[in-house]
Design a protein around this motif. Structure first.
Motif, mmCIF file in Angstrom:
data_model
loop_
_atom_site.group_PDB
_atom_site.id
_atom_site.type_symbol
_atom_site.label_atom_id
_atom_site.label_comp_id
_atom_site.label_asym_id
_atom_site.label_seq_id
_atom_site.Cartn_x
_atom_site.Cartn_y
_atom_site.Cartn_z
ATOM 1 N N SER A 134 3.606 -7.716 60.696
ATOM 2 C CA SER A 134 3.972 -8.058 59.283
ATOM 3 C C SER A 134 4.523 -7.290 58.307
ATOM 4 O O SER A 134 4.379 -6.246 58.770
ATOM 5 N N PRO A 135 5.455 -7.661 57.347
ATOM 6 C CA PRO A 135 5.784 -8.989 57.101
ATOM 7 C C PRO A 135 6.900 -9.508 58.166
ATOM 8 O O PRO A 135 7.669 -8.356 58.500
ATOM 9 N N SER A 136 7.310 -10.525 58.201
ATOM 10 C CA SER A 136 8.344 -10.931 58.969
ATOM 11 C C SER A 136 9.628 -10.721 58.354
ATOM 12 O O SER A 136 10.746 -9.950 58.921
ATOM 13 N N ASN A 137 9.693 -10.333 57.013
ATOM 14 C CA ASN A 137 10.929 -9.991 56.418
ATOM 15 C C ASN A 137 10.378 -9.368 55.036
ATOM 16 O O ASN A 137 9.714 -9.566 54.463
ATOM 17 N N LYS A 138 11.366 -8.288 54.714
ATOM 18 C CA LYS A 138 11.129 -7.410 53.728
ATOM 19 C C LYS A 138 12.503 -7.127 53.100
ATOM 20 O O LYS A 138 13.372 -6.385 53.798
ATOM 21 N N VAL A 139 12.500 -7.478 51.720
ATOM 22 C CA VAL A 139 13.740 -6.857 51.166
ATOM 23 C C VAL A 139 13.323 -5.951 49.850
ATOM 24 O O VAL A 139 12.275 -6.127 49.288
#
Lengths: 114, 110
Positions: A7-12
Motif C-alpha cells: 500500500s498504497p497501490s498508487n501514489k502521486v
C-alpha cells in the motif's frame, strides 16, 4: 492464503516531498525484498531483509532511499525529497528463507513524481 | 551492467502453437533461475524455476531448459493459450539477490 500486500497501490506526489511505501509479506516468510521497475526496464534490486540480520542495502540508488522492517514482518520503504526519476513501480517480495527460494511478489506501488 | 538479458522484447504466436522465450546471462555464480509472468497493474507471478544442477524442469504446459555452458535458458509454453498473453521475465539468483531481464511481451493470437 494471503499473498504479499502493498500500500498504497498508487501514489502521486510533488517533487521534493517524502513518500512511504508499505509491504506486508506472506505470513511466516523470513526474507523480504524491495525492487523497482522503471518504465521499459526490468526489475532492479533495492534492499533485502533476512530475519534479524543486517539488511543488504547495496541496491539503494541514493541516500534518499531507506527501508526498515519492524518485528520481522511489515516493511516500509521511504524516499525522501523525491525526484522525477524516482517515478517507477516499487515491488515487494518475500520468501520462506534466503538462497535458492522462490520469491513471491506483491502487486506493487506505482509512484509518480510530478 | 545487465547480467540477465532477454533480447526479444516481443513475441507473437498463434493459439495452440509453441511459445519459446529465451534468456542469456553472464554471471557464472547464478545457481537458481526463474520465470515470472506479469499482467498489467499486477506484480510478477512465479511460473517455474530450475536449479543449476538440472538442465530441464517441466510443469504442465511450461518447460524450462538450462544450458550452463552457453549461459542460456529458455521457457517453452505448449500449447499457447490466449491467457498466456503477458510479459515474461527471466530471473537469476546468486544467493538471494534476483537479477531480472527486461522482459518479453507475449501475444497469443486466436
Amino acid at each position: 492464503g494471503a499473498g504479499v500486500s502493498q500500500s498504497p497501490s498508487n501514489k502521486v506526489t510533488e517533487k521534493g516531498k517524502d513518500v512511504e511505501l508499505r509491504c506486508d509479506p506472506i505470513s511466516g516468510h523470513t526474507a523480504l525484498y524491495w525492487y523497482r521497475q522503471s518504465l521499459g526496464q526490468g526489475l532492479e534490486f533495492l534492499i533485502y531483509f533476512q530475519g534479524n540480520s543486517a539488511p543488504d542495502k547495496s541496491g539503494l540508488p541514493s541516500d534518499r532511499f531507506s527501508a526498515e522492517r519492524t518485528g520481522g514482518s511489515v516493511s516500509t520503504l521511504t524516499i525522501q525529497r523525491t525526484q522525477q526519476e524516482d517515478s517507477a513501480v516499487y515491488l515487494c517480495a518475500s520468501s520462506s528463507s534466503s538462497g535458492a527460494e522462490t520469491q513471491y511478489f506483491g502487486p506493487g506501488t506505482r509512484l509518480l513524481v510530478l | 551492467d545487465q547480467q540477465v538479458k532477454q533480447n526479444s522484447p516481443s513475441l507473437s504466436v498463434q493459439e495452440g502453437r509453441i511459445s519459446i522465450l529465451n534468456c542469456d546471462y553472464t554471471n557464472s555464480m547464478f545457481d537458481y533461475f526463474l520465470w515470472y509472468k506479469k499482467y498489467p497493474a499486477e506484480g510478477p507471478t512465479f511460473l517455474i524455476s530450475i536449479s543449476s544442477i538440472k538442465d530441464k524442469n517441466e510443469d504442465g504446459r511450461f518447460t524450462v531448459f538450462l544450458n550452463k555452458s552457453a549461459k542460456h535458458l529458455s521457457l517453452h509454453i505448449v500449447p499457447s493459450q490466449p491467457g498466456d498473453s503477458a510479459v515474461y521475465f527471466c530471473a537469476a539468483s546468486a544467493h538471494y539477490k534476483l537479477s531480472f531481464g527486461a522482459g518479453t511481451t507475449v501475444t497469443v493470437r486466436a
